[in-house]
Write an enzyme that holds these catalytic residues in place. Structure first.
Site, short mmCIF file in Angstrom:
data_model
loop_
_atom_site.label_atom_id
_atom_site.label_comp_id
_atom_site.label_asym_id
_atom_site.label_seq_id
_atom_site.Cartn_x
_atom_site.Cartn_y
_atom_site.Cartn_z
N GLU A 4 38.45 -21.11 19.74
CA GLU A 4 37.93 -21.18 18.37
C GLU A 4 38.96 -20.80 17.31
O GLU A 4 38.75 -19.87 16.53
CB GLU A 4 36.66 -20.31 18.28
CG GLU A 4 35.63 -20.76 19.31
CD GLU A 4 34.37 -19.88 19.38
OE1 GLU A 4 34.30 -18.88 18.66
OE2 GLU A 4 33.47 -20.23 20.15
N ASN A 49 39.83 -24.55 22.95
CA ASN A 49 38.39 -24.73 23.02
C ASN A 49 37.78 -24.38 21.66
O ASN A 49 38.17 -23.39 21.04
CB ASN A 49 37.87 -23.75 24.09
CG ASN A 49 36.41 -23.94 24.45
OD1 ASN A 49 36.00 -25.05 24.76
ND2 ASN A 49 35.63 -22.86 24.43
N HIS A 106 27.54 -26.78 21.34
CA HIS A 106 26.31 -26.02 21.10
C HIS A 106 25.52 -26.79 20.04
O HIS A 106 25.82 -26.69 18.85
CB HIS A 106 26.63 -24.61 20.59
CG HIS A 106 27.29 -23.75 21.63
ND1 HIS A 106 26.61 -23.29 22.74
CD2 HIS A 106 28.55 -23.26 21.72
CE1 HIS A 106 27.43 -22.55 23.48
NE2 HIS A 106 28.62 -22.52 22.89
N GLU A 151 30.53 -25.93 26.85
CA GLU A 151 29.49 -24.90 26.64
C GLU A 151 28.18 -25.55 26.19
O GLU A 151 27.49 -25.05 25.30
CB GLU A 151 29.94 -23.88 25.59
CG GLU A 151 31.25 -23.19 25.92
CD GLU A 151 31.65 -22.11 24.92
OE1 GLU A 151 30.80 -21.68 24.11
OE2 GLU A 151 32.83 -21.70 24.94
N ASP A 209 24.66 -26.66 25.23
CA ASP A 209 23.24 -26.33 25.19
C ASP A 209 22.66 -26.95 23.92
O ASP A 209 23.39 -27.32 23.00
CB ASP A 209 22.94 -24.81 25.29
CG ASP A 209 23.66 -23.93 24.29
OD1 ASP A 209 24.14 -24.46 23.28
OD2 ASP A 209 23.75 -22.72 24.55
O1 9MR Z 1 27.18 -16.36 25.66
C1 9MR Z 1 28.04 -15.35 25.18
C2 9MR Z 1 27.23 -14.12 24.79
O2 9MR Z 1 26.68 -13.52 25.94
C3 9MR Z 1 28.11 -13.13 24.04
O3 9MR Z 1 27.30 -12.07 23.56
C4 9MR Z 1 28.79 -13.85 22.90
C5 9MR Z 1 29.67 -12.91 22.11
O4 9MR Z 1 30.36 -13.56 21.11
O5 9MR Z 1 29.56 -14.92 23.40
C6 9MR Z 1 28.79 -15.91 23.98
O6 9MR Z 1 29.58 -16.98 24.40
C7 9MR Z 1 30.30 -17.67 23.39
C8 9MR Z 1 31.56 -18.21 24.03
O7 9MR Z 1 32.27 -17.19 24.67
C9 9MR Z 1 32.44 -18.91 23.02
N1 9MR Z 1 31.73 -19.93 22.31
C10 9MR Z 1 30.43 -19.54 21.76
C11 9MR Z 1 29.56 -18.88 22.83
C12 9MR Z 1 28.19 -18.55 22.28
O8 9MR Z 1 28.28 -17.60 21.27
#
Ligand code: 9MR
Length: 485
Positions: free
Chosen positions: A163, A204, A240, A269, A271
Site C-alpha cells: 500500500e 500490493n 476489497h 485479498e 472479499d
Molecule cells: O485482516 C487484517 C486485520 O486482522 C488487521 O487488524 C488489519 C490491521 O491493519 O489488517 C488486516 O489486513 C489488511 C492487510 O494486511 C492489508 N490490506 C488490507 C487488509 C484489511 O485491512
C-alpha cells in the site's frame, strides 16, 4: 443388546451423529455443490492457485476451519503473523512463531505461502516511526533481510511493499518515504531479492483493481522499476470490494496492462462486503462480483492466482472496521457456502474445460495432498539448452507408498520460461498425485512440467515440486532429466 454389538452400534451412531452435525454445519455442502475443491479447480484452470488469508488463532482452535482450509485451498497468506509489529516488535528482537506455525501447516497440506508483508505504514511498531530518519533505511533493510532469510525456500511470493499510494495516486508519506523518498521501494525489493532470489517479489495495494489515478500510479511505478532492472515479479490487487460502491471499471483490461509490463498479477485479498443484514438479493450481487473478479483473472494468462481475505465471515476483518457491514466471504459464520462460493467454483470449472477433478471425501487434515492432476495440457517446452538441474529426495516412505520432493535449479544465465523434468521409474512406482507441477505418467515414464506460477526461475534460483506415489518391491530413486525453456 448383546454386549459384543455395543461398540459397533456406538460407532455407527457416532458416525451418524457426526455426519448429521457436519451436514448441519454445511461442511459437506460444498462437496455436493462442486465436486472439486477451489484449489483443484484453479489448478485445472491454467495452473493457478486459490488461496485464503489465515488467522493464526483460528488455525489453532477451530477444527472446522482447519479442515476446510486444508482441503479447499492451495495457497495461504498469514493475515497478521508475518507483519512487522508481530515479527520485530522491538528493534532486533524477532518472533517468527506465528508465521512458522502457518508455514508448517502449509507444508503438511502442500500449499503455497504468500508472505505478507515486509514494509507497510500500518501495523508498524512505534520504534520504527520514532527512529531518526537517517536510521530508517538500515532498520528496513535489516528487517527485510532477517525475515526473508528466515523463511527462505518456504515462501512463494512476498508482498515486499504494501500500500505505497494514497487514493489520488500520490505516494503515502510514511516514515520510509520521508527517509528515502520513492527510492525506498527499489531498495526494499533489492534487499528482499538478495535474501531469497527464488521468491517472487510483489507490490500490493487496494483500489488499483479498476482504472484510475491510483492504478495509473502503480502502473507507472512498476514500469519504471522494470526499466531500471529492479527485481519485481508481480503486482497484487487486494480487491476489497463493497456491493454498494459498484464493480471496478475495466478490471480485466487493467490486469492485462500490468501483465504486459512483464510481471505476474494476482488477486491477493478478495472479499465483497455488504450492508447488514445480509439478504439473498445482496448475496446474488455479491456472487456476481466474485464471479467477475474470477473471470477477470482467468482471462489474463499472467494472473497466477486468487486469494480471499478469509474464507468465512466468522473471522472477517470487515465488521470490526466498517460498522454495520460484513458478510463478505465465501462461507458464512456457520461454514455454510454462499452463492459466491458456487459462482467461483462454476467459473473455475468452466475455465478448466468443464472437467472437474474426482470428488473428494471429507478431508483428514493430515492426509496427503488432494490436488487432482490438472486437466489442461502441459505447456510445451520450447526447444533449447537444458539450463536446469533436478534433484530428487524421498521425504517419507511407508512401505507401499512414498512422497518425494524434486528441486529444480536454474543453472543457466537467463530466467526460465518453463521447465520439464522427466524420468523413468526403475520399479513399479506409480504417481498418484503431484503438486506444484503438471504431470503425466505412461508406463514407467513420468514428465513433470512447471505450473504458470513457478515456471520462471531466476539464474541461480530454484523451485520445487512434490509427488506421492505407490510401489511394491524396491523403491530405487530414478535418474532425472531437466530441460528449461
Ligand atoms: O485482516 C487484517 C486485520 O486482522 C488487521 O487488524 C488489519 C490491521 O491493519 O489488517 C488486516 O489486513 C489488511 C492487510 O494486511 C492489508 N490490506 C488490507 C487488509 C484489511 O485491512
Amino acid at each position: 443388546m448383546p454386549r459384543t454389538l455395543r461398540p459397533v452400534w456406538l460407532a455407527a451412531l457416532a458416525a451418524g451423529v457426526l455426519l448429521a452435525m457436519l451436514g448441519a454445519l454445511g461442511v459437506l455442502a460444498p462437496r455436493a455443490a462442486a465436486q472439486s475443491t477451489l484449489g483443484q479447480l484453479a489448478s485445472a484452470a491454467g495452473g493457478r492457485y486459490f488461496g485464503t488469508a489465515v488467522s493464526n488463532s483460528a488455525l489453532t482452535s477451530d477444527t472446522t476451519y482447519t479442515s476446510i482450509l486444508g482441503s479447499q485451498f492451495s495457497a495461504v497468506t498469514p493475515e497478521n503473523a508475518m507483519k512487522w509489529d508481530t515479527v520485530e516488535p522491538n528493534q532486533g528482537q524477532f518472533d517468527f512463531s506465528g508465521g512458522d506455525q502457518l508455514v508448517s501447516y502449509a507444508k503438511q497440506h502442500n500449499q503455497l505461502v504468500r508472505g505478507h508483508n515486509l514494509v507497510w505504514h500500518s501495523q508498524l511498531p512505534g520504534w520504527v516511526s520514532g527512529l531518526p530518519l537517517n536510521q530508517v533505511q538500515a532498520a528496513m533493510e535489516n528487517h527485510i533481510t532477517q525475515e526473508v532469510s528466515h523463511y527462505k525456500g518456504s515462501i512463494y511470493a512476498w508482498d515486499v511493499v504494501n500500500e505505497p499510494f494514497n487514493d489520488d495516486g500520490s505516494y503515502r508519506s510514511d516514515v520510509f518515504y520521508q527517509a528515502m523518498g520513492t527510492g525506498y521501494i527499489a531498495d526494499a525489493l533489492r534487499t528482499a531479492h538478495a535474501a531469497d532470489p527464488s521468491a517472487k517479489l510483489y507490490l500490493n495495494d487496494y483500489n488499483i483493481e479498476g482504472t484510475g489515478a491510483k492504478a495509473d500510479a502503480m502502473y507507472n511505478l512498476v514500469s519504471s522499476l522494470k526499466a531500471q532492472g529492479v527485481p519485481i515479479d508481480g503486482v497484487g490487487f487486494e480487491t476489497h470490494l463493497a456491493i454498494q460502491y459498484g464493480f471496478p471499471t475495466g478490471m480485466q483490461q487493467n490486469l492485462q496492462r500490468f501483465a504486459a509490463l512483464g510481471v505476474d498479477v494476482a488477486i491477493t485479498e478478495l472479499d465483497v462486503r455488504m450492508t447488514l443484514p445480509e439478504t439473498s438479493a445482496q448475496d446474488t450481487t455479491q456472487a456476481d462480483y466474485y464471479s467477475q473478479v474470477t473471470n477477470a483473472c482467468l482471462a489474463v494468462s499472467r494472473c497466477v492466482g486468487i486469494t480471499v481475505w478469509e474464507f468465512t465471515d466468522k473471522y472477517s476483518w470487515v465488521p470490526g472496521t466498517f460498522s454495520g457491514q460484513g458478510a463478505a466471504d465465501l462461507y458464512d459464520s456457520n461454514y455454510q457456502t454462499k452463492p459466491a462460493y458456487t459462482a467461483v467454483a462454476n467459473d473455475l470449472t468452466a475455465a478448466a474445460g468443464g472437467t472437474t477433478a474426482p470428488p473428494t471425501t471429507a478431508p483428514p487434515t493430515t492426509a496427503p495432498p488432494t490436488t487432482a492432476p490438472p486437466t489442461t495440457a502441459p505447456p510445451t517446452t520450447p526447444p533449447g539448452g537444458s539450463g536446469c538441474k533436478a534433484s530428487y529426495a524421498v521425504s517419507s516412505d511407508w512401505g507401499s507408498g512414498f512422497t518425494a520432493n524434486v528441486t529444480v535449479a536454474n543453472t543457466g544465465s537467463a530466467d526460465t520460461k518453463s521447465w520439464k523434468v522427466s524420468w523413468s521409474w526403475p520399479g513399479n512406482q506409480a504417481v498418484v498425485n503431484m503438486w506444484n507441477a503438471v504431470y503425466s505418467q505412461s508406463g514407467t515414464a513420468v514428465t513433470a512440467t512447471s505450473q504458470s506460477y513457478n515456471a520462471d526461475i531466476p539464474p541461480g534460483g530454484s523451485t520445487s515440486f512434490g509427488l506421492q506415489a505407490t510401489y511394491s518391491g524396491g523403491n530405487t530413486a530414478p535418474t532425472l532429466t531437466c530441460t528449461a525453456g
